[in-house]
Motif scaffolding. Structure first.
Motif, mmCIF file in Angstrom:
data_model
loop_
_atom_site.group_PDB
_atom_site.id
_atom_site.type_symbol
_atom_site.label_atom_id
_atom_site.label_comp_id
_atom_site.label_asym_id
_atom_site.label_seq_id
_atom_site.Cartn_x
_atom_site.Cartn_y
_atom_site.Cartn_z
ATOM 1 N N VAL A 519 0.851 -1.194 0.000
ATOM 2 C CA VAL A 519 0.000 0.000 0.000
ATOM 3 C C VAL A 519 0.887 1.245 0.000
ATOM 4 O O VAL A 519 1.621 1.495 0.955
ATOM 5 C CB VAL A 519 -0.929 0.020 1.220
ATOM 6 C CG1 VAL A 519 -1.742 1.312 1.248
ATOM 7 C CG2 VAL A 519 -1.859 -1.188 1.207
ATOM 8 N N PRO A 520 0.866 2.056 -1.081
ATOM 9 C CA PRO A 520 1.700 3.261 -1.128
ATOM 10 C C PRO A 520 1.323 4.247 -0.021
ATOM 11 O O PRO A 520 0.140 4.552 0.170
ATOM 12 C CB PRO A 520 1.399 3.852 -2.512
ATOM 13 C CG PRO A 520 0.874 2.703 -3.313
ATOM 14 C CD PRO A 520 0.125 1.853 -2.335
ATOM 15 N N ARG A 521 2.308 4.724 0.680
ATOM 16 C CA ARG A 521 2.062 5.719 1.728
ATOM 17 C C ARG A 521 2.083 7.143 1.177
ATOM 18 O O ARG A 521 1.775 8.099 1.878
ATOM 19 C CB ARG A 521 3.115 5.585 2.839
ATOM 20 C CG ARG A 521 3.034 4.267 3.606
ATOM 21 C CD ARG A 521 1.656 4.104 4.236
ATOM 22 N NE ARG A 521 1.601 2.982 5.147
ATOM 23 C CZ ARG A 521 1.248 1.742 4.814
ATOM 24 N NH1 ARG A 521 0.925 1.467 3.559
ATOM 25 N NH2 ARG A 521 1.224 0.775 5.704
ATOM 26 N N ARG A 522 2.478 7.282 -0.061
ATOM 27 C CA ARG A 522 2.480 8.594 -0.721
ATOM 28 C C ARG A 522 1.512 8.541 -1.893
ATOM 29 O O ARG A 522 1.582 7.634 -2.726
ATOM 30 C CB ARG A 522 3.878 8.922 -1.247
ATOM 31 C CG ARG A 522 4.975 8.801 -0.204
ATOM 32 C CD ARG A 522 5.084 10.083 0.596
ATOM 33 N NE ARG A 522 6.215 10.026 1.523
ATOM 34 C CZ ARG A 522 6.692 11.067 2.155
ATOM 35 N NH1 ARG A 522 6.157 12.266 1.962
ATOM 36 N NH2 ARG A 522 7.697 10.951 2.981
ATOM 37 N N GLN A 523 0.600 9.512 -1.957
ATOM 38 C CA GLN A 523 -0.371 9.533 -3.053
ATOM 39 C C GLN A 523 -0.569 10.974 -3.521
ATOM 40 O O GLN A 523 -0.672 11.879 -2.694
ATOM 41 C CB GLN A 523 -1.717 8.958 -2.617
ATOM 42 C CG GLN A 523 -1.646 7.682 -1.796
ATOM 43 C CD GLN A 523 -1.727 7.974 -0.312
ATOM 44 O OE1 GLN A 523 -2.188 9.038 0.099
ATOM 45 N NE2 GLN A 523 -1.256 7.043 0.506
ATOM 46 N N TRP A 524 -0.594 11.140 -4.834
ATOM 47 C CA TRP A 524 -0.851 12.460 -5.395
ATOM 48 C C TRP A 524 -1.807 12.350 -6.583
ATOM 49 O O TRP A 524 -1.688 11.429 -7.401
ATOM 50 C CB TRP A 524 0.451 13.118 -5.869
ATOM 51 C CG TRP A 524 1.360 13.508 -4.745
ATOM 52 C CD1 TRP A 524 1.284 14.610 -3.943
ATOM 53 C CD2 TRP A 524 2.504 12.773 -4.291
ATOM 54 N NE1 TRP A 524 2.303 14.621 -3.026
ATOM 55 C CE2 TRP A 524 3.076 13.502 -3.206
ATOM 56 C CE3 TRP A 524 3.112 11.580 -4.672
ATOM 57 C CZ2 TRP A 524 4.207 13.085 -2.523
ATOM 58 C CZ3 TRP A 524 4.246 11.152 -3.998
ATOM 59 C CH2 TRP A 524 4.780 11.894 -2.939
ATOM 60 N N ARG A 525 -2.747 13.301 -6.655
ATOM 61 C CA ARG A 525 -3.672 13.349 -7.790
ATOM 62 C C ARG A 525 -3.074 14.205 -8.896
ATOM 63 O O ARG A 525 -2.476 15.253 -8.644
ATOM 64 C CB ARG A 525 -5.016 13.938 -7.363
ATOM 65 C CG ARG A 525 -6.110 13.744 -8.407
ATOM 66 C CD ARG A 525 -7.346 14.539 -8.058
ATOM 67 N NE ARG A 525 -7.199 15.947 -8.402
ATOM 68 C CZ ARG A 525 -7.431 16.458 -9.614
ATOM 69 N NH1 ARG A 525 -7.812 15.671 -10.601
ATOM 70 N NH2 ARG A 525 -7.288 17.746 -9.839
ATOM 71 N N LEU A 526 -3.216 13.751 -10.151
ATOM 72 C CA LEU A 526 -2.753 14.502 -11.310
ATOM 73 C C LEU A 526 -3.919 14.821 -12.225
ATOM 74 O O LEU A 526 -4.901 14.077 -12.290
ATOM 75 C CB LEU A 526 -1.713 13.697 -12.099
ATOM 76 C CG LEU A 526 -0.433 13.291 -11.389
ATOM 77 C CD1 LEU A 526 0.431 12.468 -12.342
ATOM 78 C CD2 LEU A 526 0.339 14.495 -10.901
ATOM 79 N N ASP A 527 -3.803 15.930 -12.939
ATOM 80 C CA ASP A 527 -4.777 16.234 -13.982
ATOM 81 C C ASP A 527 -4.556 15.313 -15.181
ATOM 82 O O ASP A 527 -5.499 14.939 -15.878
ATOM 83 C CB ASP A 527 -4.656 17.686 -14.438
ATOM 84 C CG ASP A 527 -5.120 18.655 -13.348
ATOM 85 O OD1 ASP A 527 -5.985 18.258 -12.536
ATOM 86 O OD2 ASP A 527 -4.603 19.778 -13.296
ATOM 87 N N GLU A 528 -3.279 14.968 -15.425
ATOM 88 C CA GLU A 528 -2.931 14.063 -16.515
ATOM 89 C C GLU A 528 -1.550 13.494 -16.222
ATOM 90 O O GLU A 528 -0.772 14.075 -15.462
ATOM 91 C CB GLU A 528 -2.926 14.788 -17.864
ATOM 92 C CG GLU A 528 -1.933 15.934 -17.914
ATOM 93 C CD GLU A 528 -1.999 16.730 -19.207
ATOM 94 O OE1 GLU A 528 -1.068 17.508 -19.463
ATOM 95 O OE2 GLU A 528 -2.976 16.569 -19.946
ATOM 96 N N PHE A 529 -1.268 12.341 -16.792
ATOM 97 C CA PHE A 529 0.045 11.739 -16.614
ATOM 98 C C PHE A 529 1.029 12.327 -17.627
ATOM 99 O O PHE A 529 0.654 12.574 -18.790
ATOM 100 C CB PHE A 529 -0.014 10.216 -16.810
ATOM 101 C CG PHE A 529 -0.793 9.494 -15.750
ATOM 102 C CD1 PHE A 529 -0.612 9.797 -14.403
ATOM 103 C CD2 PHE A 529 -1.698 8.504 -16.090
ATOM 104 C CE1 PHE A 529 -1.341 9.129 -13.428
ATOM 105 C CE2 PHE A 529 -2.413 7.826 -15.126
ATOM 106 C CZ PHE A 529 -2.242 8.149 -13.784
ATOM 107 N N PRO A 530 2.270 12.539 -17.234
ATOM 108 C CA PRO A 530 3.274 12.991 -18.207
ATOM 109 C C PRO A 530 3.569 11.865 -19.202
ATOM 110 O O PRO A 530 3.555 10.688 -18.837
ATOM 111 C CB PRO A 530 4.495 13.293 -17.336
ATOM 112 C CG PRO A 530 4.337 12.395 -16.154
ATOM 113 C CD PRO A 530 2.855 12.331 -15.898
#
Length: 574
Positions: A519-530
């Motif tokens: 389970v990743p302890r770091r999560q970030w939402r993106l508008d789009e993937f690079p």
């Protein structure tokens, strides 16, 4: 050079419905069948018998302040095995050991072997559905459980509810669920004889298809490993070995059977021991240490690596993930009298298949990217390098290994696709690891050729986590990467597309189907993937972003708005 072997024709979609016995017979036909002066013909029960014959009153196992002699452990295993055999109407095909760092875990492994069954270690902390899927895949028909395991198995609505459960601890009860208790009257006189070419245990690794892959390892595979490594390390009845790995981690078999085959003592090393490891080593008289390299940093942060703080150690072994030169030097300083070695090997090649001996004066200059070499392939095994063009490479390429420690193939032959190489009329396992020849140092580890992540000794397929995120969280897109923190530790980061979610919501959702370490302890939402030049997700850019965000916010999940480095049209992280 032929192309990598695909799954056996016709097996694909239907093999998962075959009985475990059918699959085991299928695997036996693919297993290494040679022997050398009897090597490859001994079972794990016979290796334990070797230690037992050295003295029934010697200590075989310590857990905390409790200890068990070889005679006591042998008698427990005979009793439990007899109870399993009687309840199953004969030797069960596979026994699940649903326990962790308790006598039920260790004696349970031995009891399953004594019963003539395949051992299937299961973790009580894993999500029940995942545990049940592994039990079904391995053909488990009966369980041995400790108190925590009973809680998982005894859930009336749970997927394991239909299996009989042997619970040795009389203090453990389960409301509304009859439990099987050890019956001394059913004790076996001797372990059930089994074919050394048969499967000894099944472990599960993260799978790129979104489900775990079953890895069967035979008694003969382990026999070759133990024969070579007993000669290499010369373990004696006077040795005391650490036991740092959970039973679902293949290296636990080193901890237990390297000790038990020599009449030595195995000491359960709980996570609490790392807070003051020098005291633990001294109090238990440890002479052999074995762990993943990340344990070095843990002990270092606790102040346990001062000069010669662990003088009783004569061997210090590390495996499961890259060992850095700094970590090797720090550990060597604390255990000046020990020989430090870096071992390498995937579960499919039975614990380890290469080794490199650290030399404080010469080794630092031989490291590549500060990573200690993995050394030379065992003389009982063979390795070749496969280039990106599909031809053998002289100096750098994917490490492919064959020999008597190579497993016969995955439980589901469909998982074999792309994992084997046919060369020189033999089958070679493709490790997925990129290595370089490094002269007298043997092989230098350069990293993965695929997206697999190695973290604290676990091999993790990002695609399995990504599938869970899409399924459990309902996100429209998910990418998982591994990155290195400022302290040198590897962590997982999840980048996702869709509506913003609270960190707890994400973690709780993923824990429904994934074990905690995935389970990743770091999560970030993106508008789009690079995207890279090929219009594919640029995972390298996401690794860089994760490192930056983790540095900016070392104790929390990322938040705010950040540019992804080196992108013409940067996506945004929130």
């Amino acid at each position: 050079m032929t192309a990598p072997a695909d799954a056996t024709a016709g097996d694909g979609a239907t093999v998962v419905h075959h009985s475990f016995q059918d699959r085991q017979a299928h695997m036996s036909s693919r297993a290494y069948s040679g022997s050398r002066d009897g090597v490859g013909t001994r079972t794990l029960a016979e290796w334990f018998a070797h230690g037992l014959h050295g003295g029934h009153d010697r200590i075989a196992l310590r857990i905390g302040r409790a200890s068990w002699t070889y005679g006591e452990l042998h008698d427990l295993a005979l009793c439990w095995a007899g109870t399993l055999v009687r309840r199953s109407g004969g030797s069960p095909a596979a026994v699940g050991v649903l326990a962790s760092r308790t006598i039920e875990a260790y004696a349970g492994i031995l009891a399953a072997l004594y019963a003539g069954a395949v051992v299937v270690p299961l973790h009580p902390g894993y999500p029940p559905e995942r545990t049940a899927a592994m039990a079904r895949e391995a053909g488990v028909g009966i369980l041995i459980a400790d108190g925590r395991g009973v809680t998982v198995a005894a859930d009336g609505a749970g997927p394991l509810a239909g299996l009989p459960v042997l619970v040795p601890d009389p203090a453990v009860v389960a409301a509304g669920r009859p439990l099987l208790r050890p019956d001394p009257a059913a004790a076996l006189a001797d372990p059930v004889a089994v074919d050394p070419g048969g499967v000894a245990y099944v472990l599960f690794t993260s799978g790129s298809t979104g489900r775990p892959k079953g890895v069967p390892v035979t008694h003969a595979n382990m026999d070759w490993f133990l024969e070579y490594n007993q000669a290499r390390y010369g373990i004696t009845p006077d040795d005391v070995l650490s036991q740092t790995f959970d039973i679902t981690f293949d290296l636990v078999m080193f901890d237990l059977f390297m000790a038990w085959s020599a009449g030595a003592t195995s000491v359960c090393t709980t996570p609490h021991a790392f807070a003051n490891l020098p005291d633990f080593v001294r109090n238990h008289g440890l002479t052999v240490w074995f762990s993943v390299p990340s344990a070095v940093r843990l002990v270092h942060r606790a102040g346990g690596l001062s000069a010669n703080s662990m003088p009783s150690l004569r061997w210090s072994l590390f495996c499961g993930e890259p060992l850095t030169a700094r970590d090797a030097a720090d550990w060597q300083q604390a255990s000046a009298g020990s020989v430090v070695e870096n071992l390498y090997g995937p579960t499919e090649l039975t614990l380890a298949c290469t080794a490199y001996r650290w030399n404080p004066q010469r080794s630092p200059a031989l490291c590549v990217n500060d990573v200690v070499p993995i050394g030379t392939v065992y003389p009982t095994m063979e390795g070749v390098l496969l280039g990106a063009d599909g031809n053998l490479a002289a100096d750098e390429g994917e490490l492919c290994v064959t020999g008597p420690q190579m497993f016969p193939g995955y439980l589901d032959p469909a998982d074999d696709a792309g994992r084997f190489l046919d060369h020189d009329d033999r089958r070679w396992y493709r490790t997925g690891d990129l290595v370089r020849r490094a002269g007298t140092a043997g092989l230098a580890y350069l990293g993965r050729i695929d997206q697999q992540i190695k973290m604290r000794g676990y091999r993790i397929e990002p695609s399995e986590i990504e599938a869970a995120a899409r399924r459990e969280l309902g996100v429209s897109g998910a990418v998982v990467v591994g990155f290195t923190t400022a302290t040198g530790d590897v962590e997982l980061a999840l980048f996702y597309l869709g509506a913003p979610m609270a960190r707890k919501q994400i973690i709780d959702g993923l824990r429904a189907t994934l074990p905690d370490f995935m389970v990743p302890r770091r999560q970030w939402r993106l508008d789009e993937f690079p995207l890279n030049d090929n219009r594919k997700v640029d995972r390298r850019a996401l690794v860089g972003l994760a490192e930056k965000l983790a540095s900016d916010h070392p104790t929390a999940a990322g938040h705010g708005r950040y540019d992804i480095p080196n992108q013409d049209s940067p996506a945004r992280a929130r």
